[in-house]
Design an enzyme around this catalytic site. Structure first.
Site, PDB file in Angstrom:
ATOM      1  N   GLY A  65      -0.914  29.777  62.018  1.00  0.00           N
ATOM      2  CA  GLY A  65      -1.553  30.534  63.083  1.00  0.00           C
ATOM      3  C   GLY A  65      -2.996  30.098  63.255  1.00  0.00           C
ATOM      4  N   ARG A  66      -3.614  29.746  62.122  1.00  0.00           N
ATOM      5  CA  ARG A  66      -5.024  29.311  62.190  1.00  0.00           C
ATOM      6  C   ARG A  66      -5.178  27.946  62.835  1.00  0.00           C
ATOM      7  NH1 ARG A  66      -7.162  31.964  56.576  1.00  0.00           N
ATOM      8  NH2 ARG A  66      -5.377  33.340  56.397  1.00  0.00           N
ATOM      9  N   THR A 124      16.159  30.803  66.389  1.00  0.00           N
ATOM     10  CA  THR A 124      15.456  30.016  67.407  1.00  0.00           C
ATOM     11  C   THR A 124      14.008  30.470  67.442  1.00  0.00           C
ATOM     12  OG1 THR A 124      17.410  29.624  68.763  1.00  0.00           O
ATOM     13  CG2 THR A 124      15.294  29.522  69.872  1.00  0.00           C
ATOM     14  N   GLU A 142      10.263  30.151  69.272  1.00  0.00           N
ATOM     15  CA  GLU A 142       9.529  29.723  70.460  1.00  0.00           C
ATOM     16  C   GLU A 142       8.160  29.253  69.980  1.00  0.00           C
ATOM     17  OE1 GLU A 142      10.663  33.035  70.233  1.00  0.00           O
ATOM     18  OE2 GLU A 142      12.575  32.645  71.184  1.00  0.00           O
TER      19      GLU A 142
END
Lengths: 154, 642
Positions: free
Chosen positions: B552-553, B573, B575
Site C-alpha cells: 500500500g505504501r 480475483t 483488482e
C-alpha cells in the site's frame, strides 16, 4: 511439415526431406554448370572441381546404398533420399527398378566425374548432364507442394 | 529464357526483402524474456543474408539461362520453406493458447532427458497432430545452402532448439501431458541416445518372410526391395513405440488414457504407415502399465484394455500385419530399452496419493500440497504425474467440477513451490497447533486459530490454503501471493461500458506471465489478477482481503471488492490499481495481500453450479450480465446499447 492426419506424435520428416532434396538439386545445378564448362573444353576452376566433387559424393553414396541392398543388407537411413532420388532419376518412378543396372550406371557416372576432375573427357558426354537434369526434375516434383512423393499424404 | 531468369531473380530478392521485414516484426513481438524465440529468429536473419550471397555467387557461376532458371527455382523453394516455418512455428508460438508454464515444463523435462540443454519453442499446429522437429534447427535452415552455409558464431553456434507444434485443444489441458511431456520429448531423447539403433530390430526380421511381402505404401517411392522398405518401416515403428513406452514410464495409467484417447480422436486406431496402428499401441501401453490394484486407476485404463483385447483391425496390409506380430513379440524390450532413462513413475505406490487428490478434485479443491490432510499413506511432495492421474480418475465419475482447470492450477502451484525451494525458500510446517484454541469467538481469527482451521479434521470446517507454508501465519491474517494470470484493459473504440448492456469483454485480454517474469502496472491502471493460493472457505467463516501495508505504501491497491463469502472455492480475483506516480513492477509470487477471517453463522447451502465464479483458478472476466435481475433492468431501460 509432415502432416499425417490419422496418426499422432509425428516427426517433422517431410520438411527435412524437402530441404535435403532442395540441397541436392542446387548441388546438381552447380555441378551441371561445371560439367558444361568441362565439355566445352574450358579450364575448370577450383570452384568447378569442388562442385564436381560434391555431386560425386552424392552419387557414390547412392551407388553404395544400392550395393548394400543388392548384398541383402540395408543402408543407413541417411542414404534413403539419395537412393530414392537416384533410382527415380535413372529408372523413372513408373518402372520397376533394375537394381543391377542402376548400380552399374551410377558407378559409370562416378567414373566419368573422376575423369572430369582429373582433366580428362568423360566416356559418355551426354550421360552426366542428362542424369543431373533428371535429378533436378525429380527434385522439382518432390519439393513442390502438391507433389509429396517422398512421404505419403494421408 | 534469360528474361525468365531475370524475373525469377527479381522476385527472389523481393521476397527476401519481405521475409526479412516479417522476421523483424516477429522479433519485435516476442518480448525480451522470450530469449529462445529471439535466438532462433536470428538464424533466419542470417539465412536471408546467406541465401542472397549464395544465389548471387551461383548466378555468376552459372553457364546459361537454363542453369539460372533451375537455380532460382530451388532457391525460391527454399525461401518458401523458411517462410512456412516462420508462419507455422514462430507466429504460432505467439498464440496465447500455448501456456508459458508448459514451455517451462518441457524445458525442465528435457534437462532431465538430454545431455545438452534445449531452447524450447512451442506453437499451435494442426488439430490432429503433434509435431516435433528432430533435426537441428541450424541444419534445417541452412541445409540447402550446402557449402555456402555460413559459419555460426557465439551463442548461435552451440544453441540447440526443441521445436514442437501442439494441437490447440490439447495444449491447454493437463490431461494430455503424457503426449507432450512423455511421447514427444522422448523423440528428442531417442535421437540423442541412438536408442533405435541399439534396439536392433533388424535382428528380429526374417528376410525370407519380408522379401515376400508388399512394400509399405509410404515408402514405395524408394523403389527398393521389400526387405529394405520393411526394415525402414520397422525402425519407424520402433521409435514410436519407444516413445510410447516412455510416456507409460513417465505417467503410468494416464499415458494409456491420453494416448488411447488421442488415437481415437484423430482416427489412428487402424491406420498404418510411419506409425504403428493405434490398436497395437494401446495393446502395448496396457501391457506395460500392467494390472492395477487401485480401483480408480484401473477404471482409467479399463476402456483401453477392452479395445486392446479386440481382434486386430481387418484390412491391414500384409507387411503391417507382420510387423504387428514382430513388435508384440518384442514388447518387453521397449521398457527395457529405457533402463538408463530418468526414474519410473510407480503407479501402484502412488495410488493412495492419487486417489486422495482425485477426491479433492471432485470436491472442487486444487491441491499442490497435503497441508491439513488426514489419512496415512500420502506421498509428498506430489509429482505432476500424481496430479495428471488424479485428473483422469476424477473424470471417471462426473462431479460437475472443472477438473482440468483444477489440475492445471495444482500443477502451476506445484511448479512455483519447486522453484521456491530451489531458490532457497523454506516451506513452513503449519501443523502442531496447541489444543483448546479459541477458534475465533472474539471476531477475527488469530493466527493460531487459522492454523487450527487448516489442520481441522472435520472437512466441513477445514480451511484450505494451497499451497500452504510459503510464509508464516502471524497476527490475525493470512498472507496471499500474486498469481501469474492477469486481465488487462486494452484501448478500444467502445464509447462506454455498461454492466447492464455489456461490452466490457471486448476491451479485456488475458495475459499469462512466467514465474520468472514480471508484470508492469502503470500509474492509474486497473488490471485483474488472482492469488497464487487456492482457497476453500468453510461455511462458518467469511473473509476480507486487503492490501499488505508494505505494498500500500508503494501505491498499490490490491482489492476493491474485498469481501469473501462462506463456501468460497477458488483463487481470489484481485483488482490491482496503481495509485502512485511511477509504474510498479510486480513479480508473480510476491506477497501483496492479506486475508482476515471471521466467524459467521453457518451460511446457506453450498452454492450450486450456477455460481458465476465457482472454482476460479485465474482472474475471471466480469459476468455481471449473468446476474438474474439484468433482464429486468434491460427491460426498464430505454437504451439498448451503451
Amino acid at each position: 511439415m509432415h502432416r499425417h492426419t490419422a496418426s499422432a506424435a509425428m516427426q517433422r520428416t517431410s520438411s527435412s526431406l524437402r530441404s535435403r532434396s532442395i540441397g541436392v538439386a542446387l548441388l546438381a545445378v552447380r555441378a551441371r554448370a561445371a560439367v558444361k564448362r568441362a565439355l566445352a573444353g574450358e579450364t575448370l576452376s577450383d570452384r568447378d572441381i569442388s562442385e564436381l566433387s560434391n555431386v560425386r559424393r552424392v552419387l557414390a553414396g547412392a551407388a553404395e546404398a544400392i550395393g548394400y541392398d543388392l548384398k541383402g543388407s540395408a543402408p543407413a537411413a541417411k542414404h534413403i533420399t539419395s537412393v530414392g532420388l537416384a533410382l527415380s532419376a535413372v529408372a523413372g518412378p513408373a518402372e520397376p527398378p533394375d537394381k543391377e543396372a542402376m548400380s552399374s550406371h551410377l558407378r559409370s557416372l562416378v567414373a566419368d566425374l573422376d575423369r572430369l576432375i582429373g582433366g580428362e573427357p568423360p566416356r559418355d558426354t551426354s550421360a552426366l548432364p542428362d542424369f543431373l537434369t533428371g535429378l533436378l526434375r525429380i527434385a522439382d516434383r518432390d519439393t513442390s507442394q502438391s507433389g509429396e512423393t517422398l512421404v505419403r499424404r494421408a | 529464357m534469360q528474361e525468365i531468369a531475370d524475373e525469377l531473380r527479381r522476385q527472389f530478392e523481393d521476397r527476401l526483402k519481405h521475409l526479412n521485414s516479417y522476421l523483424n516484426d516477429l522479433y519485435e513481438q516476442f518480448p525480451p524474456v522470450e530469449e529462445r524465440a529471439r535466438l532462433a529468429l536470428r538464424l533466419y536473419d542470417i539465412y536471408c543474408n546467406a541465401a542472397r550471397e549464395a544465389m548471387a555467387s551461383d548466378w555468376d557461376h552459372a553457364v546459361d539461362a537454363i542453369d539460372r532458371i533451375d537455380l532460382l527455382r530451388f532457391y525460391l523453394r527454399d525461401l518458401n520453406e523458411r517462410a512456412e516455418e516462420l508462419e507455422e512455428v514462430f507466429a504460432g508460438a505467439l498464440h496465447d493458447a500455448v501456456p508459458p508454464g508448459l514451455v517451462d515444463s518441457v524445458e525442465s523435462e528435457l534437462v532431465e532427458l538430454l545431455r545438452t540443454p534445449r531452447q524450447v519453442i512451442l506453437s499451435v499446429g494442426p488439430a490432429d497432430n503433434y509435431e516435433t522437429m528432430i533435426s537441428e534447427l541450424q541444419d534445417f535452415v541452412f541445409g540447402a545452402l550446402g557449402p555456402y552455409a555460413p559459419d555460426l558464431t557465439g551463442d548461435l553456434q552451440h544453441a540447440r532448439f526443441a521445436l514442437m507444434r501442439l494441437p490447440r485443444l490439447e495444449s491447454t489441458q493437463p490431461s494430455w501431458r503424457p503426449l507432450i511431456l512423455g511421447h514427444e520429448v522422448a523423440h528428442l531423447a531417442v535421437a540423442e541416445r541412438s536408442t533405435v539403433a541399439d534396439f536392433d530390430i533388424e535382428g528380429r526380421l526374417d528376410p525370407a518372410v519380408t522379401e515376400t511381402l508388399s512394400v509399405p505404401g509410404h515408402l514405395s517411392n524408394l523403389a527398393s526391395s521389400p526387405t529394405l522398405a520393411i526394415k525402414t518401416a520397422a525402425e519407424q515403428w520402433v521409435e514410436e513405440l519407444i516413445c510410447d513406452a516412455y510416456a507409460a514410464r513417465r505417467f503410468g495409467p494416464a499415458a494409456v488414457a491420453a494416448l488411447g484417447g488421442f488415437f481415437e480422436f484423430v482416427g489412428a486406431f487402424d491406420e498404418v504407415g510411419g506409425h504403428p496402428p493405434g490398436w497395437l499401441r494401446c495393446r502395448m501401453l496396457v501391457d506395460w502399465v500392467g494390472d492395477l490394484e487401485s480401483e480408480g486407476l484401473d477404471k482409467v485404463v479399463a476402456p483401453w484394455r477392452q479395445l486392446a483385447e479386440s481382434p486386430q483391425p481387418a484390412g491391414m496390409p500384409d507387411w503391417a500385419h507382420y510387423l504387428c506380430g514382430v513388435m508384440w513379440e518384442a514388447r518387453d524390450s521397449f521398457p527395457a530399452a529405457l533402463h538408463d532413462w530418468p526414474a519410473q513413475y510407480d503407479a501402484a505406490a502412488r495410488a493412495r496419493t492419487v486417489e486422495w487428490l482425485a477426491r479433492e478434485l471432485d470436491a472442487g479443491v486444487s491441491r499442490a500440497d497435503a497441508a491439513g490432510a488426514s489419512g496415512d499413506g500420502l506421498h509428498t511432495p506430489f509429482y505432476d504425474a500424481d496430479l495428471v492421474n488424479a485428473g483422469w480418475v476424477a473424470r471417471q465419475e462426473p462431479s460437475g467440477m472443472p477438473i482440468d482447470r483444477l489440475v492445471e492450477k495444482s500443477l502451476e502451484s506445484l511448479d512455483f513451490v519447486r522453484r521456491w525451494q530451489q531458490a532457497g525458500g523454506d516451506i513452513i510446517d503449519l501443523s502442531g497447533v496447541p489444543g483448546d484454541v479459541d477458534s475465533g469467538q472474539s471476531g477475527v481469527l488469530s493466527g493460531v486459530a487459522i492454523r487450527e482451521r487448516i489442520h481441522e479434521a472435520d472437512r466441513t470446517r477445514r480451511l484450505v490454503v494451497s499451497p500452504a507454508g510459503l510464509s508464516e501465519i502471524r497476527g490475525a491474517s493470512l498472507d496471499l501471493r500474486l498469481g501469474k494470470h492477469f486481465i488487462v484493459l486494452e484501448r478500444s473504440s467502445t464509447p462506454a461500458v455498461s454492466a447492464v448492456a455489456g461490452g466490457a469483454r471486448r476491451m479485456q485480454a488475458a495475459v499469462e506471465k512466467s514465474w520468472d517474469d514480471y508484470f508492469v502496472l502503470h500509474p492509474g491502471e486497473l488490471v485483474l489478477a488472482s492469488t497464487l493460493e487456492y482457497l476453500v472457505i468453510p461455511s462458518d467463516l467469511a473473509a476480507t482481503v486487503i492490501t499488505r501495508s508494505s505494498y500500500g505504501r508503494l501505491g498499490l491497491i490490491t482489492a476493491t471488492a474485498i469481501f469473501v463469502h462462506p463456501w468460497f472455492k477458488g483463487c481470489l480475483t484481485l483488482e490491482l490499481v496503481n495509485l502512485g506516480r511511477v509504474p510498479l513492477q510486480l513479480q508473480p509470487g510476491e506477497r501483496i495481500a492479506q486475508l482476515a477471517l471471521q466467524p459467521v453463522e453457518p451460511a446457506r447451502p453450498e452454492p450450486d453450479e450456477s455460481d458465476k465464479y465457482r472454482c476460479s483458478t485465474r482472474p475471471e472476466f466480469s459476468r455481471v450480465t449473468q446476474d438474474r435481475e439484468i433482464a429486468v433492468l434491460r427491460a426498464i431501460s430505454r437504451h439498448t446499447e451503451p
